[in-house]
Write an enzyme that holds these catalytic residues in place. Sequence first.
Site, short mmCIF file in Angstrom:
data_model
loop_
_atom_site.label_atom_id
_atom_site.label_comp_id
_atom_site.label_asym_id
_atom_site.label_seq_id
_atom_site.Cartn_x
_atom_site.Cartn_y
_atom_site.Cartn_z
N HIS A 281 35.44 32.55 42.91
CA HIS A 281 34.29 33.43 43.21
C HIS A 281 34.22 33.74 44.70
O HIS A 281 33.44 33.11 45.42
CB HIS A 281 32.99 32.72 42.81
CG HIS A 281 32.78 32.57 41.34
ND1 HIS A 281 32.12 33.51 40.59
CD2 HIS A 281 33.15 31.60 40.48
CE1 HIS A 281 32.07 33.12 39.33
NE2 HIS A 281 32.70 31.95 39.24
N CYS B 267 36.56 35.25 37.66
CA CYS B 267 36.18 34.19 36.71
C CYS B 267 35.98 34.78 35.31
O CYS B 267 36.96 35.17 34.68
CB CYS B 267 34.96 33.44 37.23
SG CYS B 267 34.83 31.81 36.51
N GLU C 176 32.73 36.05 46.05
CA GLU C 176 31.43 36.68 46.39
C GLU C 176 30.41 35.65 46.86
O GLU C 176 29.36 36.03 47.37
CB GLU C 176 30.90 37.46 45.18
CG GLU C 176 30.36 36.65 44.02
CD GLU C 176 31.45 36.07 43.11
OE1 GLU C 176 32.64 36.19 43.44
OE2 GLU C 176 31.08 35.48 42.08
N1 GLN Z 1 33.44 29.61 31.74
C1 GLN Z 1 32.96 30.96 31.82
C2 GLN Z 1 33.52 31.81 30.67
O1 GLN Z 1 34.20 31.34 29.85
C3 GLN Z 1 33.33 31.60 33.14
C4 GLN Z 1 32.56 30.94 34.26
C5 GLN Z 1 32.28 31.84 35.42
O2 GLN Z 1 32.43 33.05 35.36
N2 GLN Z 1 31.83 31.24 36.49
O3 GLN Z 1 33.25 32.97 30.61
#
Ligand code: GLN
Length: 203
Positions: free
Chosen positions: A183, A80, A185
């Site tokens: 994610h 992410c 994890e």
């Molecule tokens: N939207 C977040 C960002 O721009 C990422 C979200 C996340 O890691 N769950 O960094």
Amino acid sequence: MTPLIGVLALQGDVREHTEALVASGADVLPVRREAELDRVDGLVIPGGESTTMSRLLGVFDLYDPLVGRLRDGLPAYGSCAGMIMLASTILDTRPDARHLDALDVTVRRNAFGRQVESFETDLDFVGITDVPGTDPMRAVFIRAPWVESVGQGVDVLATVPDGPAAGRVVAVRQQNVLATSFHPEVTGDHRVHRFFVDMVAEA
Ligand code: GLN
């Protein structure tokens, strides 16, 4: 030999990644200092907020050392916000946000739209779910990016199977660098972490 894998511990879900890596057979070191970064055989960059992480990398004097280690081939896995940090081009970010330029992809932040804070889906993951008899992977997306385009030498490992975002790329690998929009994890399914631990062991 058991690989020592660092989890960048400036921000984000460090504990969940640590547990998944330990369950996957790695030793784990939280990384907040250059001396810690120097010791690890691989690094996980967790989810969180990429613009905050970018700022904290500067505050902790980790930005240049991390770029250097990645350039020298340090295996890395970003989920992410971690995917955003590793990418070479970011769409919809702040002009002052820095990234690590270790993965030849263009990612779009918060790509699934403001209405879609988070969602889950089952998907196929190349190298994991294509083994006969294995279950699809439950993928949890939280204000996630997607990969808008990939450079040469980047393998697409997973796409969104259906719905409005069908076909969007959400997992990629380029040599020693792995990234997922979702994610793993948080699901208790450690197959992506095991995949990364194997990458580190082979590197
Ligand atoms: N939207 C977040 C960002 O721009 C990422 C979200 C996340 O890691 N769950 O960094």
